[in-house]
Structure formats: C-alpha cells, structure tokens
Design a protein around this motif. Structure first.
Motif, PDB file in Angstrom:
ATOM      1  N   UNK A 129     -40.511   7.088  34.324  1.00 23.85           N
ATOM      2  CA  UNK A 129     -39.985   5.963  34.165  1.00 23.85           C
ATOM      3  C   UNK A 129     -39.660   4.833  35.007  1.00 23.85           C
ATOM      4  N   UNK A 130     -39.078   5.266  36.148  1.00 22.69           N
ATOM      5  CA  UNK A 130     -38.517   4.353  37.244  1.00 22.69           C
ATOM      6  C   UNK A 130     -39.771   3.594  37.948  1.00 22.69           C
ATOM      7  N   UNK A 131     -40.942   4.451  37.986  1.00 19.30           N
ATOM      8  CA  UNK A 131     -42.259   4.019  38.713  1.00 19.30           C
ATOM      9  C   UNK A 131     -43.082   3.308  37.689  1.00 19.30           C
ATOM     10  N   UNK A 132     -42.742   3.314  36.461  1.00 18.36           N
ATOM     11  CA  UNK A 132     -43.727   2.726  35.494  1.00 18.36           C
ATOM     12  C   UNK A 132     -44.999   3.578  35.304  1.00 18.36           C
ATOM     13  N   UNK A 133     -44.958   4.920  35.481  1.00 16.32           N
ATOM     14  CA  UNK A 133     -46.245   5.774  35.315  1.00 16.32           C
ATOM     15  C   UNK A 133     -46.242   6.451  34.218  1.00 16.32           C
ATOM     16  N   UNK A 134     -47.514   6.397  33.325  1.00 20.71           N
ATOM     17  CA  UNK A 134     -47.624   6.910  32.400  1.00 20.71           C
ATOM     18  C   UNK A 134     -47.903   8.555  32.507  1.00 20.71           C
ATOM     19  N   UNK A 135     -46.822   9.252  32.570  1.00 20.63           N
ATOM     20  CA  UNK A 135     -47.083  10.762  32.795  1.00 20.63           C
ATOM     21  C   UNK A 135     -47.900  11.371  31.664  1.00 20.63           C
ATOM     22  N   UNK A 136     -48.741  12.419  32.120  1.00 20.87           N
ATOM     23  CA  UNK A 136     -49.259  13.098  30.703  1.00 20.87           C
ATOM     24  C   UNK A 136     -48.454  13.823  30.057  1.00 20.87           C
TER      25      UNK A 136
END
Length: 140
Positions: free
Chosen positions: A133-140
């Motif tokens: 969320x903080x890194x704005x990564x869409x984790x799988x």
C-alpha cells in the motif's frame, strides 16, 4: 553440412525471424510482440507459453505475472526478474523455487521472506500488505 554452411544457415535463420513481431500460435494477446503459444497476455514481448501475463518481457511457461523480465515457470509474480519455478514474488530477483517472497534476491526454496529474512505466514501478510500500500505496488 560443414561449418561455413552451418554458419550461413544460422545467419539466414536469425535474419528471417528478426523482422517479425508476430505472435505465433497465441490467442487473444493484445499489444504483444514476438510471443509464442501464449493466451490472454497484454503489452508483453518475447513470451513463450505464458498465460494472462501483463507487461512482461522474455518470460517462459509463466502465468498471471505483471512487469516481470526473464522469468521461467513462475506464477502470480510482480516486478520480478530472472526467477525460476516460483510463485507470488514481488520485486524479487534471481529466486528459485520460492513462494511468497517480497523484495528478495538470490533465494532458493524459501517461503514467506521479506528482504531475504524469513517471517511466519501471518506476519508476512501483515507487513507486505502495508508495504504494498505504501509503495503503491499491486501485490498478487
């Protein structure tokens, strides 16, 4: 066939295939180039037997990966490079046989790691969901 005939035939073969961007044997791939036997991939290049991959380059036998490069037999990986036989990796490099690793490098047969450090399953998901969320990564 002697060595010079072999070299000439290899050069011809390389030239014949270099100019094509066709997605041979692929089904429903959009904005892809040089993909072979893939299905439902988008924005990718040089994939072979991949399915549902997005914005990947030079991956083989992988599925549901996003923005990966040079991965082999990986599933549900994001922003990872040169990984083999792994699943649910995020921002990882050169991992083999790993599952649920976040920002790991060079691991083999490890699960639930962050920055190469092992965590229990519950802590792993707590930390990675917050980081994603903080890194704005869409984790799988």
């Amino acid at each position: 066939m002697n060595a010079s005939e072999f070299e000439a035939a290899l050069r011809r073969l390389a030239l014949d295939t270099a100019g094509t961007n066709d997605n041979i044997g692929s089904i429903a791939c959009e904005r892809c180039e040089n993909c072979r036997e893939c299905t439902f991939c988008t924005g990718s290049r040089g994939l072979t037997r991949c399915h549902y991959c997005m914005d990947c380059v030079d991956c083989t036998d992988s599925a549901h990966c996003q923005r990966c490069r040079g991965c082999l037999a990986c599933q549900h990986c994001v922003d990872s490079e040169r990984c083999v036989g792994s699943a649910y990796l995020v921002r990882s490099v050169a991992c083999s046989g790993c599952n649920y690793c976040f920002a790991c490098v060079g691991l083999s047969r490890r699960d639930f790691c962050i920055l190469n450090e092992a965590f229990d399953r519950e802590t792993y998901f707590e930390v990675t969901s917050r980081l994603a969320r903080e890194l704005r990564i869409a984790a799988p």
